[in-house]
Enzyme design. Structure first.
Site, PDB file in Angstrom:
ATOM      1  N   ARG A 312      21.042  86.683 -72.551  1.00  0.00           N
ATOM      2  CA  ARG A 312      22.046  86.614 -73.629  1.00  0.00           C
ATOM      3  C   ARG A 312      23.139  87.690 -73.539  1.00  0.00           C
ATOM      4  O   ARG A 312      24.318  87.370 -73.726  1.00  0.00           O
ATOM      5  CB  ARG A 312      21.371  86.639 -74.999  1.00  0.00           C
ATOM      6  CG  ARG A 312      20.370  85.498 -75.209  1.00  0.00           C
ATOM      7  CD  ARG A 312      19.891  85.369 -76.654  1.00  0.00           C
ATOM      8  NE  ARG A 312      20.939  84.824 -77.505  1.00  0.00           N
ATOM      9  CZ  ARG A 312      21.684  85.521 -78.314  1.00  0.00           C
ATOM     10  NH1 ARG A 312      21.492  86.816 -78.428  1.00  0.00           N
ATOM     11  NH2 ARG A 312      22.621  84.944 -79.013  1.00  0.00           N
ATOM     12  N   CYS A 344      21.123  92.755 -58.727  1.00  0.00           N
ATOM     13  CA  CYS A 344      22.302  93.180 -57.968  1.00  0.00           C
ATOM     14  C   CYS A 344      23.567  92.476 -58.434  1.00  0.00           C
ATOM     15  O   CYS A 344      24.134  91.646 -57.723  1.00  0.00           O
ATOM     16  CB  CYS A 344      22.064  92.940 -56.487  1.00  0.00           C
ATOM     17  SG  CYS A 344      20.627  93.843 -55.946  1.00  0.00           S
TER      18      CYS A 344
END
Ligand code: LLP
Length: 420
Positions: A312, A344
């Site tokens: 979210r 990443c």
């Protein structure tokens, strides 16, 4: 968020210190409060006790089997949006005659599965879908109960990604075309039109969009009745918001006070599809700090939960409160930090510029209001096993989903012979 409280300087879920679960189960994990789930369910159901109604829990918010079973035991139905959700709901023991099936893209296969299961109704979203449902029902020698999802075109004043009832949204049938769609559906041989469905958006923090939508739908019910189409169910969808930060959404009781006058004499069974308001604040995501890092421009707290666990913040720029598990001193300095995960991507964050007391490697933090659209939106990105899920009941806890293992990550994958 009364289910998560500090006792003797440590954050607990009900009676259980989160530290204890972290030591025994590892981190990150989702933690849900049984009492919180039950209380919120009851609050919703009791608010509408004076009208005939069925609560079909929107399982997309949190579809763990144990959570489904808890609501099923309380007499709930389920709102599903896919064959996978149907499978889960049935596995949890849902009564098919309390299942409603929404979604703009139901496949023929999914429609057939739901017909065979004997669900309460399909919430049909377009003219093409009406034809497909009719067709599949005919092939199976069945009659499909349907509600038409109508788009009442009210502005729910929420995040654009989760507003669904506007004219330009992909959901539902435009209000102006609704009458014609009902007429078409009525003519189909293998359909029984039983209701009207609507869902105007999510994380709605005022009563007025619901009141406006209901007003429009009542007019439609009356028009349809005048044409001899008996509407037995009116589905008002989900969408009631929760407090993430400083929002003050109406309590279910207040929403009911605003809606009941228009509901009481309509002579229909009302269906509600709440998700977030029942589970959102009954859950938290608990994570351990791995590193702290001070870059020239910014301080970071690197934790072991990431965007793959809770999407979210990255996806909607959503605010989720972060509480240190060890209660901070009231006068400890608060310094703004970005709380980030190991994934990443620069977009991998749980909080930005969040004033937090000093925290270091090994400390635990709880990302609050994570019971809805938390685990259900988790992924395996970066080949990260998905987190464990825990249900706390008083002073006990149960692992309701074990942490994924590496073998779970590669299940179903094969390397074809020519590559060997
Ligand atoms: N019924 C229908 C047809 C829906 O589409 C939804 C949610 C609900 C009920 C339940 O709405 P709720 O009571 O939970 O607001 N992933 C987003 C939320 C997407 C909501 C999609 N539809 C988020 O994390 O905020």
């Amino acid at each position: 968020m009364g289910d998560f409280i500090y006792r003797e300087g440590r954050l607990h879920c009900e009676e259980v210190p989160l530290e204890r679960i972290a030591e025994e189960v590892g981190t990150p994990f989702y933690c849900y409060s049984h009492a919180g789930l039950v209380r919120r369910w009851r609050a919703f159901s009791e608010a509408f006790a004076s009208v005939d109604h069925l609560i079909c829990y929107a399982m997309k918010a949190n579809s763990n089997l144990a959570i489904l079973k808890l609501f099923i035991n309380m007499g709930g139905g389920v709102d599903i949006v896919s064959g996978g959700e149907l499978h889960r709901a049935l596995l949890a023991g849902a009564d098919p005659s309390r299942i409603v099936f929404a979604g703009v893209g139901k496949s023929r296969g999914e429609i057939a599965e739901a017909l065979r299961a004997g669900i309460l109704m399909f919430n049909v979203e377009s003219l093409q879908e009406i034809e497909v449902v009719n067709n599949v029902a005919g092939e199976l020698g069945r009659t499909a109960p349907v509600a038409l999802r109508v788009n009442p075109d009210v502005d729910p004043a929420t995040h654009p990604y989760i507003a669904t009832g506007l004219r330009e949204s992909k959901f539902g049938i435009a209000f102006a075309e609704a009458l014609e769609a009902f007429r078409r559906a009525k003519e189909m041989d293998h359909l029984e039109v039983v209701g009207i469905h609507s869902h105007i958006g999510s994380q709605i923090t005022q009563e007025s969009p619901f009141v406006d939508a209901l007003e429009r739908l009542v007019v439609l019910v009356e028009k349809l009745r005048a044409e001899g189409l008996a509407i037995r169910y009116l589905n008002l969808g989900g969408g009631l918001g929760i407090t993430y930060k400083d929002e003050s959404p109406p309590e279910p009781r207040q929403l009911a006070e605003a809606l009941l006058p228009a509901m009481e004499d309509l002579g229909v069974t009302f269906i509600f599809e709440p998700g977030r308001t029942i589970v959102g604040n009954a859950g938290a995501l608990v994570s351990r700090v791995l590193y702290t890092k001070a870059q020239p421009e910014k301080a970071f707290l690197v934790v072991d939960a990431a965007m793959n666990d809770l999407a979210r913040p990255s996806l909607y720029d959503a605010y989720q409160a972060i509480w240190p598990v060890a209660e901070p001193d009231a006068d400890a300095p608060r310094v703004p930090v970005d709380v980030v995960g190991p994934v990443c991507e620069s977009g991998d964050f749980l909080a930005k510029d969040r004033p937090l007391p000093p925290l270091g490697p090994g400390d635990l933090v709880a990302v609050m209001s994570a019971g809805a659209y938390g685990f259900t939106m988790a992924s395996n990105y970066n080949s990260r096993p998905r987190a464990a899920e825990i249900l706390v009941v008083g002073s006990d806890y149960h692992v309701i989903r074990q942490r994924e293992r590496y073998e779970d990550l590669v299940r179903g994958e094969t390397v074809p012979d020519f590559l060997r």
